[in-house]
Design an enzyme around this catalytic site. Structure first.
Site, PDB file in Angstrom:
ATOM      1  N   SER A 125       3.645  -8.759  -5.505  1.00  0.00           N
ATOM      2  CA  SER A 125       2.558  -7.795  -5.326  1.00  0.00           C
ATOM      3  C   SER A 125       2.323  -6.983  -6.587  1.00  0.00           C
ATOM      4  O   SER A 125       3.252  -6.721  -7.347  1.00  0.00           O
ATOM      5  CB  SER A 125       2.921  -6.852  -4.163  1.00  0.00           C
ATOM      6  N   TYR A 150       8.975  -0.881   0.169  1.00  0.00           N
ATOM      7  CA  TYR A 150       8.298  -2.188   0.180  1.00  0.00           C
ATOM      8  C   TYR A 150       8.125  -2.683  -1.261  1.00  0.00           C
ATOM      9  O   TYR A 150       8.531  -3.794  -1.594  1.00  0.00           O
ATOM     10  CB  TYR A 150       6.932  -2.082   0.865  1.00  0.00           C
ATOM     11  N   LYS A 154       9.931  -5.982  -3.567  1.00  0.00           N
ATOM     12  CA  LYS A 154       9.221  -7.008  -4.353  1.00  0.00           C
ATOM     13  C   LYS A 154       9.782  -7.045  -5.779  1.00  0.00           C
ATOM     14  O   LYS A 154      10.008  -8.102  -6.356  1.00  0.00           O
ATOM     15  CB  LYS A 154       7.717  -6.718  -4.396  1.00  0.00           C
TER      16      LYS A 154
HETATM   17  C1  WQD Z   1      -6.593   0.403  -0.377  1.00  0.00           C
HETATM   18  C2  WQD Z   1      -7.360   1.695  -0.656  1.00  0.00           C
HETATM   19  C3  WQD Z   1      -6.335   3.666   0.242  1.00  0.00           C
HETATM   20  C4  WQD Z   1      -6.824   2.662   4.457  1.00  0.00           C
HETATM   21  C5  WQD Z   1      -1.242  -2.238  -0.034  1.00  0.00           C
HETATM   22  C6  WQD Z   1       0.042  -2.707  -0.625  1.00  0.00           C
HETATM   23  C7  WQD Z   1      -0.165  -4.022  -1.325  1.00  0.00           C
HETATM   24  C8  WQD Z   1      -0.728  -4.970  -0.332  1.00  0.00           C
HETATM   25  C9  WQD Z   1      -2.080  -4.445   0.152  1.00  0.00           C
HETATM   26  C10 WQD Z   1       0.739  -6.293   1.012  1.00  0.00           C
HETATM   27  C11 WQD Z   1      -6.451   2.857  -1.033  1.00  0.00           C
HETATM   28  C12 WQD Z   1      -7.678   3.395   0.904  1.00  0.00           C
HETATM   29  C13 WQD Z   1      -6.861   2.581   3.071  1.00  0.00           C
HETATM   30  C14 WQD Z   1      -7.548   3.685   5.122  1.00  0.00           C
HETATM   31  C15 WQD Z   1      -8.328   4.481   3.004  1.00  0.00           C
HETATM   32  N1  WQD Z   1       0.181  -5.115   0.739  1.00  0.00           N
HETATM   33  N2  WQD Z   1      -7.610   3.477   2.366  1.00  0.00           N
HETATM   34  N3  WQD Z   1      -8.283   4.550   4.358  1.00  0.00           N
HETATM   35  O1  WQD Z   1      -2.392   0.474  -0.520  1.00  0.00           O
HETATM   36  O2  WQD Z   1      -3.954  -0.706  -2.172  1.00  0.00           O
HETATM   37  O3  WQD Z   1      -2.119  -1.982  -1.089  1.00  0.00           O
HETATM   38  O4  WQD Z   1      -1.816  -3.197   0.803  1.00  0.00           O
HETATM   39  O5  WQD Z   1       0.607  -7.342   0.485  1.00  0.00           O
HETATM   40  O6  WQD Z   1       1.074  -4.502  -1.779  1.00  0.00           O
HETATM   41  O7  WQD Z   1       0.481  -1.766  -1.573  1.00  0.00           O
HETATM   42  O8  WQD Z   1      -4.046  -1.284   0.263  1.00  0.00           O
HETATM   43  O9  WQD Z   1      -5.807  -1.350   1.961  1.00  0.00           O
HETATM   44  O10 WQD Z   1      -3.856   0.239   2.295  1.00  0.00           O
HETATM   45  O11 WQD Z   1      -5.538   0.751   0.543  1.00  0.00           O
HETATM   46  O12 WQD Z   1      -8.990   5.283   2.323  1.00  0.00           O
HETATM   47  O13 WQD Z   1      -7.562   3.809   6.383  1.00  0.00           O
HETATM   48  O14 WQD Z   1      -8.026   2.081   0.545  1.00  0.00           O
HETATM   49  O15 WQD Z   1      -6.189   5.062  -0.020  1.00  0.00           O
HETATM   50  O16 WQD Z   1      -7.117   3.649  -2.014  1.00  0.00           O
HETATM   51  P1  WQD Z   1      -3.130  -0.742  -0.936  1.00  0.00           P
HETATM   52  P2  WQD Z   1      -4.812  -0.422   1.369  1.00  0.00           P
END
Ligand code: WQD
Length: 342
Positions: A125, A150, A154
Site C-alpha cells: 500500500s 495497518y 505493510k
Molecule cells: C480517502 C479520502 C478521507 C471516508 C485507505 C488506506 C489504504 C487503502 C485505501 C487498503 C480521505 C476521505 C473518507 C469518509 C471522507 N486501504 N473520506 N469521508 O484513507 O486514503 O486509504 O484506504 O488497501 O491503504 O490507507 O482511503 O477512502 O478512507 O479516504 O472524507 O467517509 O476520503 O479523509 O481524504 P485512504 P479512504
C-alpha cells in the site's frame, strides 16, 4: 494453464484479480476464510468467467492447514497474497488482531514454500510512504513511520519479503503498492462489498447516493491543497487487478531487477475528495448529500504515485479514468440494491 493461488480471492481486489487471471489464461485457486467477504462472490465470478473458481475456506494463520494445502498442491506456480486485515481505523483500535493476522498468514505461506520455487506477488500500500516529501511519490521515496498498525504491517511485511528473497534462493517476489482502489467490474456483478459502515470514501458516496446512508461526512476541507480537500490517486480496481497479472507475467519471465521488487500501482494523477464527489455527481446525475466535518486522525493530506517504473518495467499502465471509476461504482451499488449480497 498454470495455477495461481489467490489468497483473499473472494474480497474486493482479489475477486477482480481472479477474473483477470482467468482471462489471461491462468487457473486461479482461491483460499479465503470469509472473515471479510461472502462466498456468494464465487457464483458472481462464475457468471463473469463461466466457471466456478476452485475455492478452499480456511485461515492462513493455521500453520497445519496452510502447510498441508501447499504440500498437496505442488502445481501452484505463483501466489498473489491479498488475505489481510486492512481497515486503517480498526487497526488503531485492535493492533494485535492486525499484527497476528497479517504476519502469521504471510509467514505461514512463506515457510510452506521454504523448499519450493515460488513466484509471489504481495498486496502492499502507498501508506508505506506516509506523507511524501515530494509528489508524485516514487518507489525510491523513503518509507516513513507508519501512521497506523495497518500501515506498519505493510511496511514490515515488505521487509520480511525483501530479506526472505535475499536469504533464500526459491522466492521471486514483487510488492505492489496500491493507491486508492475504487470502482467495480463493468458487469456490476462484483465490486466493493464493505461489511457494516464503510470506512472508505467511495462506498460511502454510493451508499449515500442510493439512500442507504443519510449523508457523507467529508473529513475536513482546510488542508494545504488547491481546494482545501485531501488529494488521492484513485485507481480503477480492474486496472489494479491487471497489474497483478502483469506482475505474475514478469516473475515468470524473470525480473531483471532481481528477486525482490516494488511497483507503484496508481494512475499518477491526484484528485481531491471534492473533485471525486463532483465526478460522481456528474456521472450519476445525483446531488450528493454531504457536509464537511472534523479531520480524521492519521489522514494523509495529499498522495499520488509516480507510475513511470510500472509503465516501463512492469509493462502496465492504468487505462480507466475517474468517470469510469465513478460510473462503475454507481452501477454496482444499484445492482446491490436489487440483488443484496450478504
Ligand atoms: C480517502 C479520502 C478521507 C471516508 C485507505 C488506506 C489504504 C487503502 C485505501 C487498503 C480521505 C476521505 C473518507 C469518509 C471522507 N486501504 N473520506 N469521508 O484513507 O486514503 O486509504 O484506504 O488497501 O491503504 O490507507 O482511503 O477512502 O478512507 O479516504 O472524507 O467517509 O476520503 O479523509 O481524504 P485512504 P479512504
Amino acid at each position: 494453464m498454470s495455477k495461481i493461488l489467490v489468497t483473499g480471492g473472494t474480497g474486493y481486489i482479489g475477486s477482480h484479480t481472479v477474473v483477470e487471471l482467468y482471462k489471461a489464461g491462468y487457473t486461479p485457486v482461491i483460499i479465503d476464510n470469509l472473515s471479510n467477504s461472502s462466498s456468494k462472490i464465487l457464483a458472481q465470478i462464475e457468471k463473469i468467467i463461466g466457471v466456478k473458481p476452485e475455492f478452499h475456506q480456511f485461515d492462513l494463520c493455521d500453520t497445519e492447514q496452510t502447510t498441508a494445502f501447499i504440500n498437496n498442491n505442488p502445481d501452484i506456480s505463483g501466489i498473489i497474497h491479498f488475505a489481510a486485515s486492512k481497515a486503517v481505523g480498526e487497526s488503531v483500535q485492535k493492533p494485535l488482531k492486525y499484527y497476528h493476522n497479517n504476519f502469521f498468514s504471510l509467514i505461514n505461506l512463506l515457510e510452506a514454500y521454504q523448499e519450493k520455487k515460488i513466484n509471489f506477488v504481495f498486496s502492499s500500500s502507498c501508506t508505506v510512504y506516509g506523507e511524501p516529501d515530494a509528489l508524485p511519490v516514487t518507489e525510491s521515496a523513503p518509507v516513513k513511520r507508519a501512521s497506523s498498525p495497518y500501515g506498519n504491517t505493510k511496511q514490515i511485511a515488505e521487509e520480511i519479503l525483501a530479506e526472505s528473497a535475499a536469504a533464500y534462493d526459491n522466492y521471486n517476489i514483487i510488492a505492489l503498492r496500491y493507491f486508492n482502489p475504487v470502482g467495480a467490474h463493468e458487469s456490476a456483478l462484483i465490486g466493493e462489498l464493505p461489511l457494516g459502515v464503510p470506512q472508505n470514501l467511495l462506498p460511502f458516496i454510493t451508499q449515500t447516493a442510493i439512500g442507504k446512508r443519510e449523508k457523507l461526512t467529508v473529513f475536513g476541507n482546510d488542508f494545504d491543497t488547491p481546494d482545501g480537500y485531501c488529494i488521492r490517486d484513485f485507481i480503477h480496481v480492474v486496472d489494479l487487478a491487471k497489474a497483478h497479472v502483469a506482475a505474475i507475467q514478469l516473475l515468470e519471465k524473470g525480473n531483471p531487477n532481481g528477486k525482490y521488487d516494488v511497483f507503484n500501482v496508481g494512475t499518477g494523477k491526484g484528485y481531491s475528495v471534492l473533485e471525486a464527489i463532483k465526478a460522481f455527481e456528474k456521472v450519476s446525475g445525483k446531488t450528493l448529500n454531504y457536509e464537511v466535518g472534523p479531520r480524521r486522525e492519521g489522514d494523509i493530506v495529499k498522495v499520488y504515485g509516480d507510475v513511470t517504473k510500472s509503465s516501463s518495467e512492469l509493462g502496465w499502465k492504468a487505462q480507466l479514468g475517474i468517470e469510469e471509476m465513478m460510473s462503475s461504482a454507481w452501477k454496482w451499488e444499484n445492482y446491490l440494491k436489487e440483488n443484496p449480497i450478504e
